[in-house]
Design a protein around this motif. Structure first.
Motif, PDB file in Angstrom:
ATOM      1  N   HIS A   1      -3.057   5.639  -3.551  1.00  0.00           N
ATOM      2  CA  HIS A   1      -1.589   5.599  -3.063  1.00  0.00           C
ATOM      3  C   HIS A   1      -1.318   7.113  -2.609  1.00  0.00           C
ATOM      4  N   MET A   2      -2.035   7.799  -2.428  1.00  0.00           N
ATOM      5  CA  MET A   2      -1.604   9.415  -2.092  1.00  0.00           C
ATOM      6  C   MET A   2      -1.035   9.327  -0.631  1.00  0.00           C
ATOM      7  N   GLN A   3      -0.312  10.359  -0.348  1.00  0.00           N
ATOM      8  CA  GLN A   3       0.490  10.632   0.954  1.00  0.00           C
ATOM      9  C   GLN A   3      -0.203  10.555   2.064  1.00  0.00           C
ATOM     10  N   TRP A   4       0.050  10.143   3.081  1.00  0.00           N
ATOM     11  CA  TRP A   4      -0.614   9.910   4.303  1.00  0.00           C
ATOM     12  C   TRP A   4      -0.666  11.586   4.878  1.00  0.00           C
ATOM     13  N   GLU A  17       0.178  13.145  -4.161  1.00  0.00           N
ATOM     14  CA  GLU A  17       0.692  11.981  -4.818  1.00  0.00           C
ATOM     15  C   GLU A  17       1.710  11.123  -4.058  1.00  0.00           C
ATOM     16  N   GLY A  18       1.656   9.978  -3.929  1.00  0.00           N
ATOM     17  CA  GLY A  18       2.490   9.332  -2.849  1.00  0.00           C
ATOM     18  C   GLY A  18       2.760   7.647  -3.100  1.00  0.00           C
ATOM     19  N   SER A  19       3.146   6.915  -2.275  1.00  0.00           N
ATOM     20  CA  SER A  19       3.325   5.470  -2.603  1.00  0.00           C
ATOM     21  C   SER A  19       2.821   4.751  -1.298  1.00  0.00           C
ATOM     22  N   THR A  20       1.456   4.919  -1.075  1.00  0.00           N
ATOM     23  CA  THR A  20       0.889   4.260   0.182  1.00  0.00           C
ATOM     24  C   THR A  20       0.060   2.862  -0.241  1.00  0.00           C
ATOM     25  N   CYS A  24       6.829  12.920  -6.452  1.00  0.00           N
ATOM     26  CA  CYS A  24       6.154  12.625  -5.150  1.00  0.00           C
ATOM     27  C   CYS A  24       5.558  14.046  -4.541  1.00  0.00           C
ATOM     28  N   GLY A  25       4.224  14.235  -4.075  1.00  0.00           N
ATOM     29  CA  GLY A  25       3.695  15.242  -3.631  1.00  0.00           C
ATOM     30  C   GLY A  25       2.892  16.046  -4.528  1.00  0.00           C
ATOM     31  N   CYS A  77       6.254   6.231  -5.931  1.00  0.00           N
ATOM     32  CA  CYS A  77       5.245   7.352  -6.088  1.00  0.00           C
ATOM     33  C   CYS A  77       4.728   7.214  -7.548  1.00  0.00           C
ATOM     34  N   SER A  87      -2.545  13.988   3.510  1.00  0.00           N
ATOM     35  CA  SER A  87      -2.393  15.037   2.256  1.00  0.00           C
ATOM     36  C   SER A  87      -3.852  15.309   1.990  1.00  0.00           C
TER      37      SER A  87
END
Length: 204
Positions: free
Chosen positions: A145-148, A168-171, A106-107, A177, A150
């Motif tokens: 799905h990138m981080q808010w 990289e995220g899990s949105t 993640c990140g 992630c 970011s």
């Protein structure tokens, strides 16, 4: 005898001075005990926020072939590929997967895969926080799905292979992630694996 006279008389004795010094120290320590959290807590919160929003280092850049490159730098784990790939335990995950999932921690920084213009940068349907790039000739790529908070690009920005897009995220509709990398040609979702392989960039 008034209070000022008593205090003045007390200051003239060793015991009186000790009592007054002790009282002053108790007062200062008590004040410091009360004020310290009021000062320290806001600094701690602002420091934690700054650390959380600190951009990921781009010291490692993705491999590039000609004008195109990988959307992640370095090694990654392959998630779901293109086509029928049901996800056990995920009721909202579509079994007909129209992209290519790439996993790093993640990140991890997500990069543009090729040259083009950003047409979407933000909330985008089931993709969550995403970037869409128009590469011309009917080809677009989607990074989902990138981080808010970011994203490092905005609508209208011109990018090239290796331009950092976000983290990289899990949105959106995501079970963990990863980067959902999608390619469309004339509005039709196509398999990213042969598309990238034809550019000299084989995926796993």
């Amino acid at each position: 005898m008034g209070a000022p006279v008593i205090a003045a008389a007390a200051l003239n004795t060793r015991t009186g001075r000790k009592i007054l010094v002790g009282a002053l120290l108790v007062f200062l320590l008590g004040t410091g005990f009360i004020l310290t959290p009021l000062i320290a807590i806001p600094f701690a919160i602002s420091g934690a926020s700054a650390t959380a929003n600190q951009p990921v280092s781009d010291t490692e850049l993705p491999a590039v072939s000609g004008e195109w490159g990988y959307p992640l730098a370095g090694d990654y784990s392959k998630g779901r590929g293109f086509g029928y790939h049901p996800v056990e335990g995920c009721s909202y995950c579509k079994s007909d997967h129209r992209g290519y999932d790439m996993d790093q921690p993640c990140g991890a920084t997500v990069f543009a895969a090729g040259p083009g213009r950003v047409t979407v940068a933000g909330a985008y349907f089931d993709y969550g926080n995403a970037v869409v790039i128009d590469h011309g000739g009917g080809v677009i790529t989607i990074y989902g799905h990138m981080q808010w908070e970011s994203l490092r690009v905005g609508v209208g920005d011109e990018v090239s292979a290796g331009t950092p897009l976000g983290a990289e995220g899990s949105t959106g509709r995501s079970s963990g992630c990863h980067l959902h990398f999608e390619v469309r040609d004339s509005g039709v979702r196509i398999d990213p694996e042969p598309f990238m392989a034809n550019l000299g960039l084989p995926l796993k």
